[in-house]
Scaffold this motif. Sequence first.
Motif, PDB file in Angstrom:
ATOM      1  N   ASP A  41       0.831  -1.206   0.000  1.00 27.15           N
ATOM      2  CA  ASP A  41       0.000   0.000   0.000  1.00 27.15           C
ATOM      3  C   ASP A  41       0.866   1.257   0.000  1.00 27.15           C
ATOM      4  O   ASP A  41       0.539   2.247  -0.669  1.00 27.15           O
ATOM      5  CB  ASP A  41      -0.939   0.013   1.208  1.00 27.15           C
ATOM      6  N   GLY A  42       1.969   1.232   0.752  1.00 26.12           N
ATOM      7  CA  GLY A  42       2.870   2.382   0.800  1.00 26.12           C
ATOM      8  C   GLY A  42       3.515   2.681  -0.541  1.00 26.12           C
ATOM      9  O   GLY A  42       3.836   3.827  -0.845  1.00 26.12           O
ATOM     10  N   LEU A  43       3.687   1.639  -1.349  1.00 28.88           N
ATOM     11  CA  LEU A  43       4.243   1.816  -2.703  1.00 28.88           C
ATOM     12  C   LEU A  43       3.154   2.102  -3.731  1.00 28.88           C
ATOM     13  O   LEU A  43       3.442   2.279  -4.902  1.00 28.88           O
ATOM     14  CB  LEU A  43       5.035   0.567  -3.110  1.00 28.88           C
ATOM     15  N   ASP A  44       1.910   2.145  -3.277  1.00 32.78           N
ATOM     16  CA  ASP A  44       0.754   2.425  -4.131  1.00 32.78           C
ATOM     17  C   ASP A  44       0.641   1.417  -5.278  1.00 32.78           C
ATOM     18  O   ASP A  44       0.326   1.775  -6.408  1.00 32.78           O
ATOM     19  CB  ASP A  44       0.822   3.864  -4.658  1.00 32.78           C
ATOM     20  N   LEU A  45       0.912   0.157  -4.975  1.00 32.11           N
ATOM     21  CA  LEU A  45       0.820  -0.905  -5.978  1.00 32.11           C
ATOM     22  C   LEU A  45      -0.606  -1.461  -6.017  1.00 32.11           C
ATOM     23  O   LEU A  45      -1.213  -1.673  -4.958  1.00 32.11           O
ATOM     24  CB  LEU A  45       1.800  -2.033  -5.654  1.00 32.11           C
ATOM     25  N   PRO A  46      -1.142  -1.729  -7.198  1.00 28.64           N
ATOM     26  CA  PRO A  46      -2.517  -2.227  -7.290  1.00 28.64           C
ATOM     27  C   PRO A  46      -2.628  -3.750  -7.145  1.00 28.64           C
ATOM     28  O   PRO A  46      -3.745  -4.272  -7.080  1.00 28.64           O
ATOM     29  CB  PRO A  46      -2.938  -1.800  -8.703  1.00 28.64           C
ATOM     30  N   GLN A  47      -1.509  -4.459  -7.094  1.00 32.33           N
ATOM     31  CA  GLN A  47      -1.556  -5.915  -7.056  1.00 32.33           C
ATOM     32  C   GLN A  47      -2.107  -6.438  -5.736  1.00 32.33           C
ATOM     33  O   GLN A  47      -1.975  -5.814  -4.700  1.00 32.33           O
ATOM     34  CB  GLN A  47      -0.150  -6.508  -7.274  1.00 32.33           C
ATOM     35  N   ALA A  48      -2.664  -7.629  -5.812  1.00 33.83           N
ATOM     36  CA  ALA A  48      -3.144  -8.311  -4.616  1.00 33.83           C
ATOM     37  C   ALA A  48      -1.974  -8.995  -3.918  1.00 33.83           C
ATOM     38  O   ALA A  48      -0.938  -9.247  -4.521  1.00 33.83           O
ATOM     39  CB  ALA A  48      -4.193  -9.351  -5.000  1.00 33.83           C
ATOM     40  N   VAL A  49      -2.168  -9.284  -2.660  1.00 32.94           N
ATOM     41  CA  VAL A  49      -1.226 -10.098  -1.900  1.00 32.94           C
ATOM     42  C   VAL A  49      -1.916 -11.446  -1.684  1.00 32.94           C
ATOM     43  O   VAL A  49      -2.996 -11.514  -1.100  1.00 32.94           O
ATOM     44  CB  VAL A  49      -0.873  -9.450  -0.539  1.00 32.94           C
ATOM     45  N   LEU A  50      -1.299 -12.501  -2.200  1.00 33.34           N
ATOM     46  CA  LEU A  50      -1.868 -13.838  -2.073  1.00 33.34           C
ATOM     47  C   LEU A  50      -1.319 -14.494  -0.810  1.00 33.34           C
ATOM     48  O   LEU A  50      -0.111 -14.594  -0.631  1.00 33.34           O
ATOM     49  CB  LEU A  50      -1.508 -14.693  -3.297  1.00 33.34           C
ATOM     50  N   ILE A  51      -2.226 -14.913   0.046  1.00 35.88           N
ATOM     51  CA  ILE A  51      -1.844 -15.593   1.276  1.00 35.88           C
ATOM     52  C   ILE A  51      -2.258 -17.061   1.127  1.00 35.88           C
ATOM     53  O   ILE A  51      -3.436 -17.367   0.965  1.00 35.88           O
ATOM     54  CB  ILE A  51      -2.558 -14.995   2.514  1.00 35.88           C
ATOM     55  N   ALA A  52      -1.294 -17.956   1.155  1.00 30.04           N
ATOM     56  CA  ALA A  52      -1.569 -19.387   1.109  1.00 30.04           C
ATOM     57  C   ALA A  52      -1.458 -19.927   2.529  1.00 30.04           C
ATOM     58  O   ALA A  52      -0.438 -19.762   3.185  1.00 30.04           O
ATOM     59  CB  ALA A  52      -0.577 -20.081   0.183  1.00 30.04           C
ATOM     60  N   ASN A  53      -2.498 -20.546   2.994  1.00 26.02           N
ATOM     61  CA  ASN A  53      -2.584 -21.018   4.367  1.00 26.02           C
ATOM     62  C   ASN A  53      -2.807 -22.527   4.341  1.00 26.02           C
ATOM     63  O   ASN A  53      -3.915 -22.985   4.092  1.00 26.02           O
ATOM     64  CB  ASN A  53      -3.741 -20.300   5.065  1.00 26.02           C
ATOM     65  N   PRO A  54      -1.772 -23.313   4.579  1.00 26.52           N
ATOM     66  CA  PRO A  54      -1.936 -24.763   4.458  1.00 26.52           C
ATOM     67  C   PRO A  54      -2.870 -25.352   5.512  1.00 26.52           C
ATOM     68  O   PRO A  54      -2.985 -24.839   6.621  1.00 26.52           O
ATOM     69  CB  PRO A  54      -0.517 -25.304   4.634  1.00 26.52           C
ATOM     70  N   VAL A  55      -3.512 -26.414   5.122  1.00 28.35           N
ATOM     71  CA  VAL A  55      -4.384 -27.144   6.040  1.00 28.35           C
ATOM     72  C   VAL A  55      -3.518 -27.820   7.107  1.00 28.35           C
ATOM     73  O   VAL A  55      -2.362 -28.174   6.859  1.00 28.35           O
ATOM     74  CB  VAL A  55      -5.245 -28.171   5.274  1.00 28.35           C
TER      75      VAL A  55
END
Length: 119
Positions: free
Chosen positions: A28-42
Amino acid sequence: FYITDSGHEIAYRVDTPEEAARVIEARDGLDLPQAVLIANPVDPDKQLPPRELDDLLTRAWAEADARGIKGNASTPFLLDFIQRDTQGRSLEVNIEVYRGNVRLGGEIATALAAARNEA
């Protein structure tokens, strides 16, 4: 998402909700539009046995190929095949994944709100 470890290496990872929040803050501080993908293993105790899953996927893909199922139709077919073949055990794993993701999402949101309140 039926097993804890895919066997594939990853280039970057975070291990806590606070670290995930810092990544989001940096984005957000870099003003980037990309999403952050969080992979949460079972949880490993809740996963399908990896060898069983390998066998299931081999049979499921073979069946999809035999029926001419491709593209967007592949995912629902594979999910249904796996659920039927495991007599619903895969659905229980999916529910555990869902619960874990909701819990982690809440923890990351809390950490992100705390970080933003400190700023």
